[in-house]
Design an enzyme around this catalytic site. Structure first.
Site, PDB file in Angstrom:
ATOM      1  N   HIS A   1       0.818  -1.206   0.000  1.00 30.68           N
ATOM      2  CA  HIS A   1       0.000   0.000   0.000  1.00 30.68           C
ATOM      3  C   HIS A   1       0.854   1.259   0.000  1.00 30.68           C
ATOM      4  O   HIS A   1       2.053   1.228   0.297  1.00 30.68           O
ATOM      5  CB  HIS A   1      -0.949   0.012   1.202  1.00 30.68           C
ATOM      6  CG  HIS A   1      -0.261   0.082   2.526  1.00 30.68           C
ATOM      7  ND1 HIS A   1       0.397  -0.988   3.104  1.00 30.68           N
ATOM      8  CD2 HIS A   1      -0.118   1.105   3.424  1.00 30.68           C
ATOM      9  CE1 HIS A   1       0.902  -0.651   4.268  1.00 30.68           C
ATOM     10  NE2 HIS A   1       0.611   0.636   4.489  1.00 30.68           N
TER      11      HIS A   1
ATOM     12  N   ASP B   1       0.506   5.085   1.761  1.00 26.88           N
ATOM     13  CA  ASP B   1      -0.259   5.681   2.855  1.00 26.88           C
ATOM     14  C   ASP B   1      -1.232   6.740   2.353  1.00 26.88           C
ATOM     15  O   ASP B   1      -0.887   7.594   1.527  1.00 26.88           O
ATOM     16  CB  ASP B   1       0.686   6.320   3.884  1.00 26.88           C
ATOM     17  CG  ASP B   1       1.425   5.283   4.717  1.00 26.88           C
ATOM     18  OD1 ASP B   1       0.934   4.136   4.822  1.00 26.88           O
ATOM     19  OD2 ASP B   1       2.494   5.623   5.270  1.00 26.88           O
TER      20      ASP B   1
ATOM     21  N   HIS C   1       4.761   0.005   0.495  1.00 29.42           N
ATOM     22  CA  HIS C   1       5.398  -0.754   1.558  1.00 29.42           C
ATOM     23  C   HIS C   1       4.456  -1.821   2.097  1.00 29.42           C
ATOM     24  O   HIS C   1       3.238  -1.778   1.887  1.00 29.42           O
ATOM     25  CB  HIS C   1       5.910   0.149   2.690  1.00 29.42           C
ATOM     26  CG  HIS C   1       4.880   1.027   3.317  1.00 29.42           C
ATOM     27  ND1 HIS C   1       4.378   2.162   2.718  1.00 29.42           N
ATOM     28  CD2 HIS C   1       4.246   0.937   4.516  1.00 29.42           C
ATOM     29  CE1 HIS C   1       3.482   2.742   3.512  1.00 29.42           C
ATOM     30  NE2 HIS C   1       3.385   2.007   4.598  1.00 29.42           N
TER      31      HIS C   1
ATOM     32  N   ARG D   1       4.338   6.353  14.037  1.00 26.04           N
ATOM     33  CA  ARG D   1       4.576   6.939  12.717  1.00 26.04           C
ATOM     34  C   ARG D   1       4.146   8.395  12.707  1.00 26.04           C
ATOM     35  O   ARG D   1       3.099   8.744  13.269  1.00 26.04           O
ATOM     36  CB  ARG D   1       3.806   6.172  11.638  1.00 26.04           C
ATOM     37  CG  ARG D   1       4.125   6.627  10.217  1.00 26.04           C
ATOM     38  CD  ARG D   1       3.236   5.922   9.215  1.00 26.04           C
ATOM     39  NE  ARG D   1       1.852   6.375   9.311  1.00 26.04           N
ATOM     40  CZ  ARG D   1       0.814   5.723   8.808  1.00 26.04           C
ATOM     41  NH1 ARG D   1       0.980   4.556   8.199  1.00 26.04           N
ATOM     42  NH2 ARG D   1      -0.409   6.209   8.928  1.00 26.04           N
TER      43      ARG D   1
END
Length: 310
Positions: free
Chosen positions: A136, A138, A286, A301
């Site tokens: 995917h 983000d 990623h 994150r």
């Protein structure tokens, strides 16, 4: 008089399903066309992959960045797409301060927060399994998806829990010519619901449905800083290609999704305590490997607000 037939004529017919990954040489170009390799003055990136991923040593992320160091790190980010830092003793505040050198920080209402609203915390344990094991990009459900993200692990499992990144410029460079002609100029719809509905409270998603309507992005975007063409569809959030019959859209998307699976385009990172990763969300996909259950894995994150893809 006998006629000698080519060996291939004598081979029995045998084919594999169309749309798979074929063997043979790959185009592995790390830098944009016409850009030459230049040395770094403040650190020396150690490559972890042929086209993507480099480890940076000698940089303390707890310290403010000088303009010169920021410029070199940005160049390294554009060239390697994901940077790794080891043995960092940093807090959430340090992480936020580092990321803020690249722009405003964004929030994500679908992932639990850390100490502040712009920190997302991923807590995985025996009772809280992981769902990030899908290729995917983000927040492509936003009109302006994130520029990049800074991730640090607070608790590392005893084995497993690696993250893999794929260079989507390399993925585009290696598309067959007919596919490249087909997808250039197309747009696709991205929606947050497919990425979260399998593990989120439906009521929570419903409350955000109007705030995050489906958006369209180019199937192939142009990187705003390097100018490289990158494949920009992903299995978590891309639902269909605009103006294409559903069956063909599904078939084409399955093919494009599979390009991230090619190992030559990837780098795999084994986390240790004190490790930090900083990636360019405009150029990569990623995948967080979910092979550590029931052990704990806790990560934070920080995402940097981006621009509208073109």
């Amino acid at each position: 008089m006998s006629v000698e037939l080519p060996d291939r004529v004598l081979l029995r017919p045998a084919t594999v399903p169309d749309g798979g990954i074929l063997e043979g040489p790959r185009v592995l170009r790390r830098l944009p066309e016409g850009v030459e390799e230049r040395p770094y003055e403040l650190f020396a990136p150690r490559p972890l992959g042929r086209v993507i991923g480099a480890e940076i040593s000698g940089v303390d992320l707890a310290e403010p960045l000088t303009p010169a160091l920021h410029a070199e790190l940005n160049r390294a980010l554009l060239e390697w797409k994901v940077l790794f830092f080891r043995d960092q003793r940093i807090t959430s505040a340090h992480q936020r301060a580092f990321a803020a050198h690249w722009g405003d920080l964004e929030t994500n209402p679908f992932i639990p927060q850390g100490d502040t609203e712009d920190i997302t915390r991923f807590t995985r344990s025996a009772t809280m399994p992981a769902f990030e094991n899908i290729w995917h990009v983000d927040v492509t459900f936003r009109p302006a998806p994130a520029l990049g993200s800074v991730l640090r692990l607070i608790e590392v499992p005893p084995v497993g829990g690696d993250t893999i990144w794929a260079d989507m410029a390399a993925a585009y460079d290696n598309l067959p010519e007919d596919i490249r002609v087909r997808v250039d100029g197309l747009t696709a719809v991205h929606d947050f619901i497919p990425g979260f509905d399998r593990f989120s409270d439906p009521g929570h998603l419903l409350r955000h449905q109007d705030a995050f309507p489906p958006v369209e992005h180019p199937v192939v975007r142009t990187h705003p800083e390097t100018g490289r063409r990158t494949l920009f569809v992903n299995q978590a959030f891309t639902t269909h290609i605009v103006g294409v019959e559903r069956e063909e859209s599904d078939r084409l998307l399955r093919y494009l999704f599979s390009r991230a699976h090619i190992p030559e385009f990837q780098v795999r990172f084994a986390w240790r305590p004190g490790s930090v990763a900083f990636w360019d969300n405009r150029a990569t996909q990623h995948y967080a490997v979910n092979d550590y259950h029931p052990h704990a894995r806790v990560a934070e994150r920080v995402a940097i607000a981006g621009d509208r893809p073109f």
